[in-house]
Design an enzyme around this catalytic site. Structure first.
Site, short mmCIF file in Angstrom:
data_model
loop_
_atom_site.label_atom_id
_atom_site.label_comp_id
_atom_site.label_asym_id
_atom_site.label_seq_id
_atom_site.Cartn_x
_atom_site.Cartn_y
_atom_site.Cartn_z
N ARG A 189 0.79 -1.25 -0.11
CA ARG A 189 -0.11 0.05 0.08
C ARG A 189 0.82 1.36 -0.01
O ARG A 189 1.45 1.44 1.04
CB ARG A 189 -0.80 -0.07 1.21
N SER A 235 -12.41 -3.20 3.42
CA SER A 235 -12.41 -2.40 4.54
C SER A 235 -13.70 -2.32 5.09
O SER A 235 -14.62 -1.87 4.25
CB SER A 235 -11.69 -0.93 4.23
N LYS A 260 -3.41 7.18 8.51
CA LYS A 260 -4.28 7.60 7.52
C LYS A 260 -5.54 8.30 7.94
O LYS A 260 -6.03 8.12 9.18
CB LYS A 260 -5.31 5.94 7.46
N1 TZP Z 1 -6.69 1.78 7.23
C1 TZP Z 1 -7.44 2.18 8.35
S1 TZP Z 1 -6.64 2.61 9.41
C2 TZP Z 1 -4.95 2.51 8.49
C3 TZP Z 1 -5.30 2.07 7.23
C4 TZP Z 1 -4.65 1.73 6.16
C5 TZP Z 1 -3.60 2.98 8.77
C6 TZP Z 1 -3.05 1.94 9.99
O1 TZP Z 1 -1.89 2.34 10.02
P1 TZP Z 1 -1.12 2.23 11.67
O2 TZP Z 1 0.08 3.14 11.55
O3 TZP Z 1 -1.09 0.96 11.95
O4 TZP Z 1 -2.22 3.15 12.33
#
Ligand code: TZP
Ligand code: MG
Length: 211
Positions: free
Chosen positions: A37, A106, A135
């Protein structure tokens, strides 16, 4: 899709270290699924990263999932794709990927989880568990307690995501998640391998405690 520690790439959170270094360490520490990603990569860059990750995951016996890009998943023979609510529908992705491939989606609440299960998702991402800087456009926080309601509603494997650290992992798995997905807690750790090993150990322990 019975993974336990799902590590998502994120070069911006990797402290300047390269993809090969970071993901090799995560795999040594027990990541059994890697998602590519990288929102700001070109198609060419994704393809190159995908081939690299395909080699590393094969060597480690881990899965490779590509975020959003079904074309890239096909080109590098990934194990599957991960889709958001606004991406192509599951059935279209499955048709394009062909048989035996994983399609994850998701979700952020019970309704989306039920719809994903009905549509035949192989797993659901569920989050965010906590606010995260990784995110910024996330939905309202589901929280570790939100896993309970979704677990009661669906059978499909749940991969919890969003702001998860080693300290949250036991509760999330106890509440019924099959796996945790992380970016910063692993790729942003000073010792990536040790961070992965710690979280994987907690997932293994808590899953072993379940009936
Ligand atoms: N989708 C929902 S939260 C997220 C994604 C891709 C980010 C997750 O990253 P982290 O650093 O583990 O919070
Ligand atoms: Mg997406």
């Amino acid at each position: 899709m019975d993974s336990r520690l799902y590590v998502i790439t994120g070069h911006a959170f990797s402290k300047g270290r390269g993809l090969e270094e970071v993901i090799s360490a995560a795999l040594r520490g027990g990541a059994d699924c890697i998602q590519l990603r990288e929102k700001d990569f070109s198609g060419r860059e994704l393809l190159e990263a995908g081939h690299l990750l395909r080699r590393l995951t094969r060597e480690a016996g881990a899965r490779l999932i590509i975020n959003d890009r079904i074309d890239v998943a096909r080109a590098v023979d990934a194990d599957g794709v991960h889709l958001g609510q606004d991406d192509l529908p599951i059935e279209v992705a499955r048709e394009m990927l062909g048989p035996g491939k994983i399609v994850g989606i998701s979700t952020h609440n019970v309704e989306e989880a039920l719809a994903a299960e009905r549509a035949g998702a192989d797993y659901i991402g569920l989050g965010p568990m906590k606010p995260t800087k990784t995110k910024l456009d996330t939905e309202p926080v589901v929280g570790p307690s939100g896993v309970l309601a979704v677990r009661q509603a669906v059978q499909v494997p749940i991969v919890a995501i969003g702001g998860i650290t080693a300290a949250d992992t036991a509760e999330i798995i106890r509440n019924g998640a099959n796996a945790v997905a992380v970016i910063s807690a692993v790729v942003g750790a000073t010792d990536v391998e040790a961070a992965a090993r710690e979280i994987r150990g907690i997932v293994d322990r808590e899953r072993g405690n379940r009936a």
